[in-house]
Design a protein around this motif. Sequence first.
Motif, PDB file in Angstrom:
ATOM      1  N   ILE A   1      -1.951  -8.022   1.215  1.00 20.57           N
ATOM      2  CA  ILE A   1      -2.849  -6.873   1.023  1.00 20.57           C
ATOM      3  C   ILE A   1      -4.035  -7.367   0.209  1.00 20.57           C
ATOM      4  O   ILE A   1      -3.997  -7.414  -1.020  1.00 20.57           O
ATOM      5  CB  ILE A   1      -2.119  -5.715   0.312  1.00 20.57           C
ATOM      6  CG1 ILE A   1      -0.891  -5.275   1.123  1.00 20.57           C
ATOM      7  CG2 ILE A   1      -3.060  -4.528   0.112  1.00 20.57           C
ATOM      8  CD1 ILE A   1      -0.079  -4.175   0.470  1.00 20.57           C
ATOM      9  N   GLU A   2      -5.082  -7.767   0.907  1.00 19.46           N
ATOM     10  CA  GLU A   2      -6.279  -8.310   0.278  1.00 19.46           C
ATOM     11  C   GLU A   2      -7.512  -7.809   1.010  1.00 19.46           C
ATOM     12  O   GLU A   2      -7.458  -7.522   2.211  1.00 19.46           O
ATOM     13  CB  GLU A   2      -6.260  -9.840   0.325  1.00 19.46           C
ATOM     14  CG  GLU A   2      -5.160 -10.500  -0.482  1.00 19.46           C
ATOM     15  CD  GLU A   2      -5.242 -12.018  -0.397  1.00 19.46           C
ATOM     16  OE1 GLU A   2      -5.843 -12.610  -1.307  1.00 19.46           O
ATOM     17  OE2 GLU A   2      -4.723 -12.587   0.575  1.00 19.46           O
TER      18      GLU A   2
ATOM     19  N   ILE B   1      -8.806  -3.794   5.066  1.00 18.47           N
ATOM     20  CA  ILE B   1      -8.687  -3.492   3.646  1.00 18.47           C
ATOM     21  C   ILE B   1     -10.002  -3.864   2.974  1.00 18.47           C
ATOM     22  O   ILE B   1     -10.452  -5.008   3.045  1.00 18.47           O
ATOM     23  CB  ILE B   1      -7.523  -4.288   3.018  1.00 18.47           C
ATOM     24  CG1 ILE B   1      -6.204  -3.900   3.698  1.00 18.47           C
ATOM     25  CG2 ILE B   1      -7.451  -4.048   1.517  1.00 18.47           C
ATOM     26  CD1 ILE B   1      -5.054  -4.821   3.383  1.00 18.47           C
TER      27      ILE B   1
ATOM     28  N   THR C   1      -4.956   1.299  -6.288  1.00 17.70           N
ATOM     29  CA  THR C   1      -5.608   1.967  -5.161  1.00 17.70           C
ATOM     30  C   THR C   1      -5.917   0.937  -4.079  1.00 17.70           C
ATOM     31  O   THR C   1      -6.321  -0.181  -4.377  1.00 17.70           O
ATOM     32  CB  THR C   1      -6.920   2.640  -5.611  1.00 17.70           C
ATOM     33  OG1 THR C   1      -6.623   3.647  -6.581  1.00 17.70           O
ATOM     34  CG2 THR C   1      -7.646   3.274  -4.426  1.00 17.70           C
ATOM     35  N   VAL C   2      -5.692   1.334  -2.829  1.00 15.65           N
ATOM     36  CA  VAL C   2      -6.069   0.515  -1.666  1.00 15.65           C
ATOM     37  C   VAL C   2      -7.081   1.306  -0.864  1.00 15.65           C
ATOM     38  O   VAL C   2      -6.803   2.433  -0.443  1.00 15.65           O
ATOM     39  CB  VAL C   2      -4.855   0.173  -0.786  1.00 15.65           C
ATOM     40  CG1 VAL C   2      -5.284  -0.675   0.410  1.00 15.65           C
ATOM     41  CG2 VAL C   2      -3.772  -0.534  -1.589  1.00 15.65           C
TER      42      VAL C   2
ATOM     43  N   ARG D   1      -3.825   5.946  -3.214  1.00 12.23           N
ATOM     44  CA  ARG D   1      -3.935   5.791  -4.666  1.00 12.23           C
ATOM     45  C   ARG D   1      -2.588   6.043  -5.358  1.00 12.23           C
ATOM     46  O   ARG D   1      -1.642   6.527  -4.751  1.00 12.23           O
ATOM     47  CB  ARG D   1      -4.972   6.764  -5.219  1.00 12.23           C
ATOM     48  CG  ARG D   1      -4.569   8.224  -5.143  1.00 12.23           C
ATOM     49  CD  ARG D   1      -5.618   9.110  -5.774  1.00 12.23           C
ATOM     50  NE  ARG D   1      -5.210  10.513  -5.713  1.00 12.23           N
ATOM     51  CZ  ARG D   1      -5.978  11.521  -6.114  1.00 12.23           C
ATOM     52  NH1 ARG D   1      -7.186  11.292  -6.593  1.00 12.23           N
ATOM     53  NH2 ARG D   1      -5.525  12.764  -6.025  1.00 12.23           N
TER      54      ARG D   1
ATOM     55  N   VAL E   1       1.551  -1.405  -5.585  1.00 13.59           N
ATOM     56  CA  VAL E   1       1.154  -2.249  -4.460  1.00 13.59           C
ATOM     57  C   VAL E   1       1.784  -3.637  -4.598  1.00 13.59           C
ATOM     58  O   VAL E   1       1.712  -4.270  -5.656  1.00 13.59           O
ATOM     59  CB  VAL E   1      -0.383  -2.385  -4.386  1.00 13.59           C
ATOM     60  CG1 VAL E   1      -0.783  -3.293  -3.232  1.00 13.59           C
ATOM     61  CG2 VAL E   1      -1.024  -1.012  -4.233  1.00 13.59           C
TER      62      VAL E   1
ATOM     63  N   VAL F   1      -8.662  -3.602  -3.298  1.00 13.80           N
ATOM     64  CA  VAL F   1      -7.331  -3.382  -3.855  1.00 13.80           C
ATOM     65  C   VAL F   1      -7.410  -3.610  -5.355  1.00 13.80           C
ATOM     66  O   VAL F   1      -7.979  -4.611  -5.800  1.00 13.80           O
ATOM     67  CB  VAL F   1      -6.281  -4.359  -3.263  1.00 13.80           C
ATOM     68  CG1 VAL F   1      -4.899  -4.035  -3.815  1.00 13.80           C
ATOM     69  CG2 VAL F   1      -6.275  -4.317  -1.757  1.00 13.80           C
TER      70      VAL F   1
ATOM     71  N   PRO G   1       1.085  -6.962  -3.065  1.00 15.41           N
ATOM     72  CA  PRO G   1       0.115  -7.650  -2.198  1.00 15.41           C
ATOM     73  C   PRO G   1       0.627  -8.930  -1.569  1.00 15.41           C
ATOM     74  O   PRO G   1       0.067  -9.410  -0.586  1.00 15.41           O
ATOM     75  CB  PRO G   1      -1.041  -7.951  -3.158  1.00 15.41           C
ATOM     76  CG  PRO G   1      -0.404  -8.044  -4.500  1.00 15.41           C
ATOM     77  CD  PRO G   1       0.730  -7.053  -4.487  1.00 15.41           C
TER      78      PRO G   1
END
Length: 330
Positions: free
Chosen positions: A279-280, A61, A53-54, A37, A41, A64, A43
């Motif tokens: 990042i998904e 994942i 947050t991730v 958190r 990020v 996100v 992505p």
Amino acid sequence: MTVACSVGAFLREGALAPVDTAARERSVPTRGFYAIRNATVHPMSGAVLKGATVVIRDGRIEAVGTNVPIPRNAPVYDAKGLHPYPGLIDASTTLGLTEIGSIAATIDTTETGSFNPNVRAEIAINPESELIPVARVAGITTAVSAPTGGILSGMGCVMNLDGWTWEQRVLKLPIELYNFPEPSGDAAQSAEARRRAWETRMRPVKEFLEHARCYMRAHSAEGQTGVFCIASSDSRNVCNLPYHGATAVEHGLPYEEELKSITLYPARTLGWEHRWGTIEPGKDANLMLTTGTPLDIRTQGVQGWIEGRPVEMTSKHIRLDERYRKRPKE
């Protein structure tokens, strides 16, 4: 930046394909969940998310965003002032196949002979290579390792840089046939000279493939080949991948495009965009947490994750640095 063009030839349903023609994909075995958190990020699939947050669950994942709820009882990693990026991907290396250039016993990149389409890189990977943690600390979480030498060197494989054995590291195999002859890039040569040189390099390949076609026709089968281009770092100094990228940016490549060239684009080229590169939600939790952009040599890697597992952030380089900083002063 080292560019390797036309290094691979996809062989599908052909005489040169290995017995198990279907490329094997290993599933993510990690279990558990936690959250990162207060992070900035990156992505690579959209705009930068500040204060985001991730959430990671079972190696992937899960969510996100800036308004993502943190699951109850989830361990939380406070990343205030830090930057999560997708783990970097080096799409052409000899990582795990070579260690010390001056010691032949540590080099297993090349087989005898010019044509070795049957060679499989994953069998020879040394999971204890000191070059692997060096690359991992630099933010590289995934790499293609492939044989070299000869005219057709053999099949490469895709591996994560974590695991006790090559079976635990390797994700996909085989992926392509390496060291396919490439056209000359010498600007001093005329187009006609480059064409003649290309035909000379391709002549033994054409003969080899024609023999393979004869074999295939004898068994009532047909083969297909295709050639593609990829860019990568130096063959075994994988830790320098982001700094080659920084050089490309200084020579005009847009910053975001360079980041994608070592995250999203290699994943797409390797056919693994559904697992890596951004990042998904739903993708593997292959991440690096840094103090800044990975293209800056001053940036420090704080933590890395491979398939959701926090990896040990140490290497021979770091151990030697700590050792000699403690050396008694005379």
